[in-house]
Design a protein around this motif. Structure first.
Motif, PDB file in Angstrom:
ATOM      1  N   VAL A   1       0.814  -1.201   0.000  1.00  0.00           N
ATOM      2  CA  VAL A   1       0.000   0.000   0.000  1.00  0.00           C
ATOM      3  C   VAL A   1       0.853   1.259   0.000  1.00  0.00           C
ATOM      4  N   THR A   2       1.964   1.235   0.706  1.00  0.00           N
ATOM      5  CA  THR A   2       2.737   2.460   0.880  1.00  0.00           C
ATOM      6  C   THR A   2       4.019   2.479   0.061  1.00  0.00           C
ATOM      7  N   ALA A   3       4.149   1.603  -0.886  1.00  0.00           N
ATOM      8  CA  ALA A   3       5.355   1.561  -1.694  1.00  0.00           C
ATOM      9  C   ALA A   3       5.512   2.852  -2.485  1.00  0.00           C
ATOM     10  N   PRO A   4       6.737   3.341  -2.632  1.00  0.00           N
ATOM     11  CA  PRO A   4       6.947   4.558  -3.412  1.00  0.00           C
ATOM     12  C   PRO A   4       6.463   4.369  -4.842  1.00  0.00           C
ATOM     13  N   GLY A   5       5.832   5.386  -5.375  1.00  0.00           N
ATOM     14  CA  GLY A   5       5.360   5.310  -6.744  1.00  0.00           C
ATOM     15  C   GLY A   5       3.941   4.800  -6.867  1.00  0.00           C
ATOM     16  N   TYR A   6       3.305   4.428  -5.770  1.00  0.00           N
ATOM     17  CA  TYR A   6       1.926   3.928  -5.827  1.00  0.00           C
ATOM     18  C   TYR A   6       0.972   5.094  -5.995  1.00  0.00           C
ATOM     19  N   ASN A   7       0.055   4.983  -6.920  1.00  0.00           N
ATOM     20  CA  ASN A   7      -0.973   6.006  -7.081  1.00  0.00           C
ATOM     21  C   ASN A   7      -2.177   5.406  -7.777  1.00  0.00           C
ATOM     22  N   ALA A   8      -3.214   6.190  -7.899  1.00  0.00           N
ATOM     23  CA  ALA A   8      -4.477   5.712  -8.451  1.00  0.00           C
ATOM     24  C   ALA A   8      -4.378   5.388  -9.934  1.00  0.00           C
ATOM     25  N   TYR A   9      -3.406   5.911 -10.637  1.00  0.00           N
ATOM     26  CA  TYR A   9      -3.308   5.715 -12.076  1.00  0.00           C
ATOM     27  C   TYR A   9      -2.476   4.491 -12.448  1.00  0.00           C
ATOM     28  N   GLY A  10      -1.990   3.751 -11.472  1.00  0.00           N
ATOM     29  CA  GLY A  10      -1.214   2.553 -11.754  1.00  0.00           C
ATOM     30  C   GLY A  10       0.262   2.852 -11.873  1.00  0.00           C
ATOM     31  N   ASP A  11       1.011   1.850 -12.197  1.00  0.00           N
ATOM     32  CA  ASP A  11       2.460   1.974 -12.239  1.00  0.00           C
ATOM     33  C   ASP A  11       2.957   2.794 -13.421  1.00  0.00           C
ATOM     34  N   LEU A  12       2.120   3.032 -14.403  1.00  0.00           N
ATOM     35  CA  LEU A  12       2.539   3.733 -15.607  1.00  0.00           C
ATOM     36  C   LEU A  12       3.024   5.148 -15.306  1.00  0.00           C
ATOM     37  N   TYR A  13       2.347   5.845 -14.406  1.00  0.00           N
ATOM     38  CA  TYR A  13       2.675   7.245 -14.157  1.00  0.00           C
ATOM     39  C   TYR A  13       3.571   7.449 -12.950  1.00  0.00           C
ATOM     40  N   GLU A  14       3.719   6.450 -12.098  1.00  0.00           N
ATOM     41  CA  GLU A  14       4.529   6.492 -10.891  1.00  0.00           C
ATOM     42  C   GLU A  14       4.254   7.763 -10.104  1.00  0.00           C
ATOM     43  N   ASP A  15       5.272   8.446  -9.617  1.00  0.00           N
ATOM     44  CA  ASP A  15       5.061   9.649  -8.798  1.00  0.00           C
ATOM     45  C   ASP A  15       4.671  10.805  -9.698  1.00  0.00           C
ATOM     46  N   VAL A  16       3.392  11.146  -9.700  1.00  0.00           N
ATOM     47  CA  VAL A  16       2.898  12.168 -10.602  1.00  0.00           C
ATOM     48  C   VAL A  16       2.776  13.486  -9.842  1.00  0.00           C
ATOM     49  N   TYR A  17       3.531  14.448 -10.237  1.00  0.00           N
ATOM     50  CA  TYR A  17       3.436  15.807  -9.718  1.00  0.00           C
ATOM     51  C   TYR A  17       3.252  16.718 -10.910  1.00  0.00           C
ATOM     52  N   LYS A  18       2.461  17.753 -10.724  1.00  0.00           N
ATOM     53  CA  LYS A  18       2.089  18.597 -11.859  1.00  0.00           C
ATOM     54  C   LYS A  18       3.271  19.295 -12.511  1.00  0.00           C
ATOM     55  N   ASP A  19       4.364  19.453 -11.803  1.00  0.00           N
ATOM     56  CA  ASP A  19       5.514  20.116 -12.409  1.00  0.00           C
ATOM     57  C   ASP A  19       6.570  19.119 -12.901  1.00  0.00           C
ATOM     58  N   SER A  20       6.295  17.837 -12.795  1.00  0.00           N
ATOM     59  CA  SER A  20       7.277  16.843 -13.216  1.00  0.00           C
ATOM     60  C   SER A  20       7.189  16.587 -14.727  1.00  0.00           C
ATOM     61  N   LYS A  21       8.248  16.040 -15.259  1.00  0.00           N
ATOM     62  CA  LYS A  21       8.286  15.706 -16.683  1.00  0.00           C
ATOM     63  C   LYS A  21       7.273  14.620 -17.011  1.00  0.00           C
ATOM     64  N   VAL A  22       7.098  13.672 -16.079  1.00  0.00           N
ATOM     65  CA  VAL A  22       6.159  12.568 -16.311  1.00  0.00           C
ATOM     66  C   VAL A  22       4.743  13.113 -16.435  1.00  0.00           C
ATOM     67  N   TYR A  23       4.365  14.031 -15.549  1.00  0.00           N
ATOM     68  CA  TYR A  23       3.020  14.604 -15.614  1.00  0.00           C
ATOM     69  C   TYR A  23       2.819  15.362 -16.917  1.00  0.00           C
ATOM     70  N   LYS A  24       3.792  16.175 -17.271  1.00  0.00           N
ATOM     71  CA  LYS A  24       3.660  16.965 -18.497  1.00  0.00           C
ATOM     72  C   LYS A  24       3.562  16.065 -19.728  1.00  0.00           C
ATOM     73  N   LYS A  25       4.288  14.959 -19.704  1.00  0.00           N
ATOM     74  CA  LYS A  25       4.277  14.044 -20.844  1.00  0.00           C
ATOM     75  C   LYS A  25       2.919  13.332 -20.968  1.00  0.00           C
TER      76      LYS A  25
END
Length: 120
Positions: free
Chosen positions: A26-50
């Motif tokens: 449950v608390t593993a780093p990178g866990y989020n509602a969107y699954g493993d594809l997006y990992e740590d999603v922050y609005k200013d990160s490259k992953v979020y923008k992509k």
């Protein structure tokens, strides 16, 4: 072998291992509602923008219909016939157009409480 016959360090080690395995899912780093594809999603990160468009589509296709359906059920249970439900992400109100008898009503519900704010 009975649990009381196990040496105390073995019991403690087994309990700690079980807790680590249980909470790690449950608390593993990178866990989020969107699954493993997006990992740590922050609005200013490259992953979020992509993946911004895909993330917005997930919100629109999964969460918005569920919110609107719950609002429609609430108003329907109050005795109205629901015509239309509008919810915009980030808004604190859900707007519902409904009829009762031959009269039209506009009902505003609070989000996330779904409490009636105003009936016109």
């Amino acid at each position: 072998m009975n649990i009381t016959t196990l040496p105390k360090p073995t019991i403690a080690t087994a309990m700690v291992t079980a807790l680590m395995i249980t909470t790690g899912c449950v608390t593993a780093p990178g866990y989020n509602a969107y699954g493993d594809l997006y990992e740590d999603v922050y609005k200013d990160s490259k992953v979020y923008k992509k993946h911004k468009k895909a993330i917005k589509n997930v919100d629109k296709e999964l969460y918005q219909p569920a919110i609107e359906q719950r609002a429609a059920n609430k108003v329907s249970n109050m005795g109205y016939r629901v015509k239309d439900v509008k919810y915009k992400r980030g808004d604190s109100k859900i707007k519902v157009k409904a009829t009762r008898g031959s009269k039209d009503y506009k009902i505003e519900l609070g989000y996330p409480s779904y409490q009636v704010i105003k009936i016109k």
